[in-house]
Design a protein around this motif. Structure first.
Motif, short mmCIF file in Angstrom:
data_model
loop_
_atom_site.label_atom_id
_atom_site.label_comp_id
_atom_site.label_asym_id
_atom_site.label_seq_id
_atom_site.Cartn_x
_atom_site.Cartn_y
_atom_site.Cartn_z
N THR A 120 -46.69 31.79 -49.06
CA THR A 120 -46.17 32.15 -50.38
C THR A 120 -45.00 33.11 -50.18
O THR A 120 -44.57 33.34 -49.06
CB THR A 120 -47.25 32.86 -51.22
N GLU A 121 -44.53 33.68 -51.31
CA GLU A 121 -43.46 34.69 -51.18
C GLU A 121 -43.98 35.94 -50.46
O GLU A 121 -43.20 36.71 -49.93
CB GLU A 121 -42.95 35.10 -52.56
N ASP A 122 -45.29 36.14 -50.52
CA ASP A 122 -45.89 37.34 -49.94
C ASP A 122 -45.95 37.25 -48.42
O ASP A 122 -46.83 36.62 -47.85
CB ASP A 122 -47.30 37.54 -50.52
N LEU A 123 -45.00 37.89 -47.77
CA LEU A 123 -44.90 37.77 -46.31
C LEU A 123 -45.87 38.70 -45.59
O LEU A 123 -45.89 38.76 -44.37
CB LEU A 123 -43.46 38.04 -45.86
N THR A 124 -46.72 39.42 -46.37
CA THR A 124 -47.76 40.24 -45.73
C THR A 124 -49.11 39.51 -45.76
O THR A 124 -50.09 40.01 -45.24
CB THR A 124 -47.90 41.61 -46.44
N ALA A 125 -49.15 38.33 -46.38
CA ALA A 125 -50.40 37.56 -46.44
C ALA A 125 -50.80 37.07 -45.06
O ALA A 125 -49.96 36.99 -44.15
CB ALA A 125 -50.22 36.37 -47.40
N THR A 126 -52.08 36.74 -44.90
CA THR A 126 -52.61 36.32 -43.60
C THR A 126 -51.83 35.15 -42.98
O THR A 126 -51.50 35.19 -41.79
CB THR A 126 -54.09 35.90 -43.74
N GLU A 127 -51.55 34.12 -43.79
CA GLU A 127 -50.86 32.94 -43.26
C GLU A 127 -49.50 33.32 -42.69
O GLU A 127 -49.10 32.85 -41.63
CB GLU A 127 -50.67 31.87 -44.34
N ALA A 128 -48.81 34.20 -43.43
CA ALA A 128 -47.49 34.65 -42.95
C ALA A 128 -47.64 35.42 -41.65
O ALA A 128 -46.83 35.25 -40.73
CB ALA A 128 -46.82 35.52 -44.01
N SER A 129 -48.70 36.22 -41.55
CA SER A 129 -48.91 36.99 -40.32
C SER A 129 -49.15 36.07 -39.13
O SER A 129 -48.69 36.34 -38.02
CB SER A 129 -50.12 37.92 -40.46
N ILE A 130 -49.88 34.98 -39.37
CA ILE A 130 -50.16 34.03 -38.28
C ILE A 130 -48.85 33.38 -37.82
O ILE A 130 -48.55 33.33 -36.63
CB ILE A 130 -51.19 32.96 -38.73
N VAL A 131 -48.08 32.90 -38.78
CA VAL A 131 -46.81 32.26 -38.42
C VAL A 131 -45.91 33.26 -37.70
O VAL A 131 -45.30 32.94 -36.67
CB VAL A 131 -46.10 31.67 -39.66
N ARG A 132 -45.87 34.49 -38.21
CA ARG A 132 -45.02 35.51 -37.58
C ARG A 132 -45.46 35.76 -36.14
O ARG A 132 -44.63 35.87 -35.23
CB ARG A 132 -45.05 36.81 -38.39
N ALA A 133 -46.77 35.84 -35.93
CA ALA A 133 -47.29 36.09 -34.58
C ALA A 133 -46.93 34.94 -33.63
O ALA A 133 -46.53 35.17 -32.48
CB ALA A 133 -48.81 36.27 -34.63
N VAL A 134 -47.03 33.71 -34.10
CA VAL A 134 -46.68 32.56 -33.27
C VAL A 134 -45.19 32.58 -32.93
O VAL A 134 -44.79 32.37 -31.79
CB VAL A 134 -47.07 31.22 -33.96
N VAL A 135 -44.37 32.87 -33.95
CA VAL A 135 -42.92 32.92 -33.73
C VAL A 135 -42.58 33.99 -32.69
O VAL A 135 -41.82 33.73 -31.75
CB VAL A 135 -42.17 33.20 -35.07
N THR A 136 -43.17 35.17 -32.84
CA THR A 136 -42.87 36.28 -31.92
C THR A 136 -43.26 35.92 -30.50
O THR A 136 -42.48 36.07 -29.56
CB THR A 136 -43.64 37.55 -32.36
N LEU A 137 -44.47 35.41 -30.35
CA LEU A 137 -44.95 35.07 -29.01
C LEU A 137 -44.12 33.93 -28.41
O LEU A 137 -43.69 34.00 -27.26
CB LEU A 137 -46.42 34.66 -29.04
N ALA A 138 -43.90 32.87 -29.19
CA ALA A 138 -43.17 31.70 -28.69
C ALA A 138 -41.76 32.11 -28.26
O ALA A 138 -41.30 31.75 -27.18
CB ALA A 138 -43.12 30.60 -29.75
N HIS A 139 -41.08 32.86 -29.11
CA HIS A 139 -39.73 33.30 -28.76
C HIS A 139 -39.74 34.18 -27.53
O HIS A 139 -38.85 34.11 -26.69
CB HIS A 139 -39.05 33.98 -29.95
N GLY A 140 -40.79 34.99 -27.42
CA GLY A 140 -40.93 35.87 -26.26
C GLY A 140 -41.01 35.11 -24.94
O GLY A 140 -40.61 35.62 -23.90
N VAL A 141 -41.55 33.88 -24.99
CA VAL A 141 -41.65 33.09 -23.77
C VAL A 141 -40.63 31.95 -23.76
O VAL A 141 -40.74 30.99 -22.99
CB VAL A 141 -43.08 32.56 -23.52
N GLY A 142 -39.63 32.06 -24.63
CA GLY A 142 -38.51 31.13 -24.60
C GLY A 142 -38.79 29.77 -25.24
O GLY A 142 -38.12 28.79 -24.92
#
Ligand code: C2E
Ligand code: MG
Ligand code: MG
Ligand code: MG
Length: 276
Positions: free
Chosen positions: A210-232
């Motif tokens: 949703t627009e709420d970027l602090t919601a759980t789903e957003a946190s999961i996507v953010r975590a995946v993005v951070t980790l994935a980008h971290g390993v290229g």
């Protein structure tokens, strides 16, 4: 007579499971025959860059046009194919069609990566690597225009062996994507062990953004993005249907997406028009 009813229920239950097994066996036979008759084709779904809509890859999705049952969904026939071993000739047929189509798009001056889904059973087969090489050579496709998608749960089932198999693919020049990421219950840190260049975030996490970027789903996507980008690795969001989801994904740093908002799975000619 409570006992009798109980007995009866058991009998009915057994009959039904026998019947279900029989149905699946028949479906497997029909699939094997249908495959030989050319009833299994491919629908193509573009994967786009969120910033500008550019098509970054096209995923091959198997379709079975059964003469009486109509179009059978892969959610139904892929498990049947896996259980019966038909997955091997089916996977080969899809791989060949994908390589052939990828070569055609390249020859038309619009080269684009074709992505093919591969089951754990196919990946584990001794001849798999050779089959991929043969398909590339026979169809004249450059290896760097092929990507193999393996689900997270399949890859993690035997992460060491699969990492090695995927590395062998990468050594051929073929790229690897981890599909349905987030559904396999594996630790995010396992991602590091896989020689993949793309992570596809499962639709279930995208659906509830949703627009709420602090919601759980957003946190999961953010975590995946951070980790994935971290390993290229690059991140692709699956199943994007709404403008809200698109905006949230951009805000979360995700660069690519697939979904009905951009394009449905479609025939090769329509994708060809998009690529022009
Ligand atoms: P997948 O690889 O995760 O593919 C994505 C699925 O989501 C596809 O379903 C696609 O049509 C659907 N999809 C795409 N965008 C949207 C959207 O915006 N909303 C919704 N609700 N759905 C969307 P499809 O074609 O039914 O395939 C289902 C699964 O079957 C695939 O999931 C893949 O795991 C498997 N599959 C398909 N073709 C093959 C194949 O050739 N070999 C193997 N081993 N598996 C295949
Ligand atoms: Mg896929
Ligand atoms: Mg997926
Ligand atoms: Mg899936």
């Amino acid at each position: 007579s409570g006992k009798a009813a109980g007995k009866h229920r058991v009998a009915v239950y057994d009959e039904r499971s026998d019947e279900a097994r029989h149905d699946r066996a028949r479906l497997a036979d029909e699939l094997r025959a249908g495959l030989a008759r050319g009833e299994v084709t491919v629908a193509w779904q573009p994967r786009v860059r969120l910033a500008d809509g550019r098509v970054m890859a096209v995923e091959a999705l198997a379709r079975w046009r059964h003469p009486e049952r109509g179009t059978v969904s892969p959610g139904v026939f892929i498990p049947v194919a896996e259980e019966s071993g038909v997955i091997h000739p089916l996977g080969q047929a899809v791989l060949r069609q994908a390589c052939r189509q990828g070569q055609r798009w390249a020859a038309a001056g619009t080269p684009v990566t074709v992505a093919v889904n591969v089951s754990a059973m196919e990946l584990a087969r001794e001849h798999f690597l050779q089959d991929v090489q043969d398909a590339l050579r026979a169809e004249g496709l450059a290896p760097d225009l092929l990507e193999i998608e393996v689900t997270e749960s399949a890859a993690m089932r035997d992460v060491r062996a699969n990492a090695e198999r995927l590395r062998a693919l990468r050594d051929l020049g073929v790229s690897v994507a981890i599909d349905d990421f987030g559904t396999g219950y594996s630790s995010l840190s396992y991602l590091r062990q896989l020689p993949a260049s793309v992570v596809k975030v499962d639709q279930s996490f995208v659906r509830d953004l949703t627009e709420d970027l602090t919601a759980t789903e957003a946190s999961i996507v953010r975590a995946v993005v951070t980790l994935a980008h971290g390993v290229g690795m690059r991140v692709v969001a699956e199943g994007v249907e709404t403008e809200t989801q698109r905006r949230a994904l951009i805000a979360l740093g995700c660069q690519e997406a697939q979904g009905y908002l951009f394009a449905r799975p479609q025939d090769a000619a329509s994708v060809g028009d998009l690529l022009q």
